[in-house]
Design a protein around this motif. Structure first.
Motif, PDB file in Angstrom:
ATOM      1  N   SER A 168       0.974  -1.410  -0.289  1.00  0.00           N
ATOM      2  CA  SER A 168      -0.321  -0.018  -0.130  1.00  0.00           C
ATOM      3  C   SER A 168       0.919   1.034  -0.453  1.00  0.00           C
ATOM      4  CB  SER A 168      -0.957  -0.294   0.890  1.00  0.00           C
ATOM      5  OG  SER A 168      -0.416   0.488   2.155  1.00  0.00           O
ATOM      6  N   ALA A 169       0.536   2.685  -0.190  1.00  0.00           N
ATOM      7  CA  ALA A 169       0.259   3.233  -0.435  1.00  0.00           C
ATOM      8  C   ALA A 169      -0.103   4.203   0.102  1.00  0.00           C
ATOM      9  CB  ALA A 169       1.644   3.922  -2.399  1.00  0.00           C
ATOM     10  N   GLY A 170       0.201   5.629   0.962  1.00  0.00           N
ATOM     11  CA  GLY A 170      -0.820   6.301   0.974  1.00  0.00           C
ATOM     12  C   GLY A 170      -1.267   6.093   2.310  1.00  0.00           C
ATOM     13  N   ASP A 171      -2.658   6.920   2.267  1.00  0.00           N
ATOM     14  CA  ASP A 171      -4.344   6.228   3.263  1.00  0.00           C
ATOM     15  C   ASP A 171      -5.149   5.351   2.572  1.00  0.00           C
ATOM     16  OD1 ASP A 171      -5.795   6.206   5.479  1.00  0.00           O
ATOM     17  OD2 ASP A 171      -6.198   8.524   5.625  1.00  0.00           O
ATOM     18  N   VAL A 172      -4.598   4.441   3.642  1.00  0.00           N
ATOM     19  CA  VAL A 172      -5.809   3.085   2.548  1.00  0.00           C
ATOM     20  C   VAL A 172      -7.052   3.464   3.345  1.00  0.00           C
ATOM     21  CG1 VAL A 172      -4.424   2.200   1.770  1.00  0.00           C
ATOM     22  CG2 VAL A 172      -5.223   1.309   3.455  1.00  0.00           C
TER      23      VAL A 172
ATOM     24  N   CYS B 156       5.846   9.958 -15.069  1.00  0.00           N
ATOM     25  CA  CYS B 156       5.995   8.763 -15.024  1.00  0.00           C
ATOM     26  C   CYS B 156       5.540   9.287 -13.152  1.00  0.00           C
ATOM     27  CB  CYS B 156       7.658   9.408 -15.099  1.00  0.00           C
ATOM     28  SG  CYS B 156       8.870   8.342 -14.909  1.00  0.00           S
ATOM     29  N   PRO B 157       5.725   7.625 -13.324  1.00  0.00           N
ATOM     30  CA  PRO B 157       5.729   7.359 -11.809  1.00  0.00           C
ATOM     31  C   PRO B 157       6.810   7.471 -10.934  1.00  0.00           C
ATOM     32  CG  PRO B 157       4.779   5.955 -13.343  1.00  0.00           C
ATOM     33  CD  PRO B 157       5.599   6.412 -13.897  1.00  0.00           C
ATOM     34  N   THR B 158       6.662   7.680  -9.810  1.00  0.00           N
ATOM     35  CA  THR B 158       7.774   8.351  -8.629  1.00  0.00           C
ATOM     36  C   THR B 158       8.091   6.946  -8.261  1.00  0.00           C
ATOM     37  OG1 THR B 158       6.099   8.358  -7.144  1.00  0.00           O
ATOM     38  CG2 THR B 158       6.759  10.695  -8.180  1.00  0.00           C
ATOM     39  N   PRO B 159       9.562   6.992  -7.601  1.00  0.00           N
ATOM     40  CA  PRO B 159       9.976   5.637  -7.346  1.00  0.00           C
ATOM     41  C   PRO B 159       8.905   5.339  -5.545  1.00  0.00           C
ATOM     42  CG  PRO B 159      11.808   7.425  -7.601  1.00  0.00           C
ATOM     43  CD  PRO B 159      10.683   7.952  -7.716  1.00  0.00           C
TER      44      PRO B 159
ATOM     45  N   VAL C  15       7.407   2.073  -6.511  1.00  0.00           N
ATOM     46  CA  VAL C  15       7.739   1.120  -6.591  1.00  0.00           C
ATOM     47  C   VAL C  15       8.043   0.553  -4.945  1.00  0.00           C
ATOM     48  CG1 VAL C  15       9.979  -0.480  -6.934  1.00  0.00           C
ATOM     49  CG2 VAL C  15       8.971   1.152  -8.737  1.00  0.00           C
ATOM     50  N   ALA C  16       8.781   1.687  -4.705  1.00  0.00           N
ATOM     51  CA  ALA C  16       9.079   0.754  -2.746  1.00  0.00           C
ATOM     52  C   ALA C  16       7.317   0.160  -2.477  1.00  0.00           C
ATOM     53  CB  ALA C  16       8.973   2.153  -1.908  1.00  0.00           C
ATOM     54  N   ALA C  17       6.612   1.209  -2.072  1.00  0.00           N
ATOM     55  CA  ALA C  17       5.634   0.855  -1.870  1.00  0.00           C
ATOM     56  C   ALA C  17       4.811  -0.944  -2.966  1.00  0.00           C
ATOM     57  CB  ALA C  17       4.631   1.549  -2.020  1.00  0.00           C
TER      58      ALA C  17
END
Lengths: 339, 339
Positions: free
Chosen positions: A35-39, A329-332, A335-337
């Motif tokens: 996940s990334a951010g507030d889910v 362009c998607p940010t790093p 990928v990290a999340a």
């Protein structure tokens, strides 16, 4: 909590615009695996959960009674482009139930694709409710009601049995509480209920994996997802992002757009469901992010597929003379999340 | 530094999408009198500084030599809608300089307004470079070069004397350093240079107030701004945000949109210039914010005008059946920062 920047838009040497957002990937057991951010923030899923909204069409027996195949079921889950084939198929669904376009309460609009709209104008045509991107979904609602012998008038209202049945199905697969406190009205006049982003990912994981829901519901969900994957054009339209992502791995990726920067979908083989929302509602960023997220989910095992998805995630922006001037362009952080 | 949420998009009881951004308001002395977010971050101004790009047209004497009035000068500063009147006026500007549409290097595109594009398609027409929203600006470039006896081929390139003259004018009024390191290419093929957001507000304050730039430049800038305010349709198009904002106080507000969520403008009576950028590039949010910002700048002295601008800042969103489903709303951060 601020959601991270997930997609950047470049022009020349600089980043010109930035899109923040969140995504959740849930496995067959219901666990969030990436996940990334507030889910947990409630979002309106809009058209991204049309599969959930089509469950009663299959579960009620209406789809079988009217002889609907993959094309019709895919159109019932569609935000279609209003191309002639889409409008004709929606009309034929209604006809099989003894209904007509006059029963549709979704409203009319010109096809979103400017080229399709210009083709219509050039032919001297005007849009009807059959061209509404949601006409297949509404045909599904009407066919279900007709099959069950229900009064169809006002079927778009939250209190109508059609919407109560749909809302119960969404609540069941997502596990979310869908009350009037979180109810908005969608573009096609039906209710849309906000719920945590992760709950929509969970719902798609359940249907894709057949876990956590009654067997009949799981079968219906799987049948709808497979219909969409078999006939993705009916669910979208020529050149559309949903179509391109699903054609990257035919029959193996389900991905569905929703207004205001939403995408939901599943990787049935992995038993994964996902949901994403761009904070600002930008479709361009949601389309980039869905491809980038799917690329990360398959990169280890299928580098070739990941490369095809990477290409979809990083479209080039050209000016009116066709020269490349920038790109998405998607940010790093993606990928990290997603790892 | 994260820019604040400046505009929210609601649906039913909830906020569905959020737009972050920054703005700067600068006075005649060059001081920032109000701001939100990071106003020193470089942004591409895109079409919001077409007035700066049109300065050489006036300063060179070309505008007078060809007898250009307010309509032509406004079109030279325009991102127009490609309506028949816009295309015809661009053609007539070129004709007065002995040139033709074939000289335009801006590329062709269908008018952005879907209804205008459909009207063209219905009439069996195809877009030409005259319909490009920038055709008036390019006609201005070409007329200037023709008046000065310069070779017009390749006038869109950064190295061409036309663009070097334009870039020098922008650097002068903004006080910014415009190097190839911060150069992108705009949709119409000319260079666009990134500079701090505040510097664009400063440039408009200088031209509106006639301070901080040579007298001839100040006169040219004021003439262009007054032409746009006198003939705002030529600078925009039917129903467009620039037009509606400027018609709220005819002859007293100058406001010009740019791609990717930019707006610049001036309140000449107050000697104020302003610039704003939505982080994610959303035009809908920039249009709401420019009206909200202008409303705050006039609220104490002109509550009626502020109320008209408030209405423009808070458009209602309707679904395909015409029912109200939500709206755009500037956040309290705008009021707090604009005071």
């Amino acid at each position: 909590m601020e959601n991270p920047v997930l997609v950047e838009v470049t022009r020349g040497p600089l980043v010109e615009s930035r899109h923040r957002g969140a995504f959740a990937v849930v496995d067959a057991g219901g666990a969030i695996v990436a996940s990334a951010g507030d889910v947990e923030r409630p979002i309106y899923p809009r058209s991204a959960i049309k599969v959930f909204q089509a469950l009663p069409l299959v579960e009620s027996g209406a789809a079988d009674a009217f002889g609907f195949g993959d094309a019709e079921l895919s159109l019932a889950c569609a935000s279609h482009s209003g191309e002639p084939g889409h409008a004709a198929l929606a009309a034929s669904m209604l006809e099989r139930a003894g209904l007509g376009p006059v029963c549709l309460e979704c409203g009319a609009h010109w096809p979103f694709d400017p080229a399709v709209a210009r083709d219509m104008a050039r032919a001297g045509a005007e849009p009807t409710p059959l061209h509404n991107n949601c006409s297949g979904k509404h045909a599904g609602f009407l066919c279900t009601a007709a099959h069950l012998g229900e009064d169809i008038a006002g079927y778009v209202r939250a209190e109508h049995v059609v919407q109560r049945r749909v809302t119960a199905a969404i609540a069941d697969v997502t596990g979310a509480v869908l009350s009037p406190d979180v109810r908005g009205t969608d573009g096609c006049s039906i209710p849309t209920y906000a719920a945590p982003l992760a709950s929509f990912a969970r719902g798609f994981a359940r249907l894709a994996a057949g876990t956590g829901v009654p067997a009949e519901r799981a079968r219906a969900g799987r049948r709808l997802i497979e219909a969409c994957m078999a006939q993705p054009w009916e669910m979208s339209g020529t050149g559309r992002a949903c179509l391109r992502v699903m054609e990257a791995a035919p029959g193996r990726i389900f991905a569905k757009t929703g207004a205001e920067g939403v995408f939901c979908g599943a990787l049935p083989e992995q038993g994964l469901g996902f949901a994403l929302k761009i904070d600002d509602g930008a479709t361009r960023a949601a389309e980039s992010l869905v491809a980038a997220l799917l690329a990360e989910l398959v990169r280890r095992t299928e580098p070739d597929l990941a490369a095809r998805l990477d290409a979809l995630a990083t479209p080039v922006l050209r000016n009116w003379e066709g020269a490349e001037v920038g790109g998405l362009c998607p940010t790093p952080a993606v990928v990290a999340a997603a790892r």
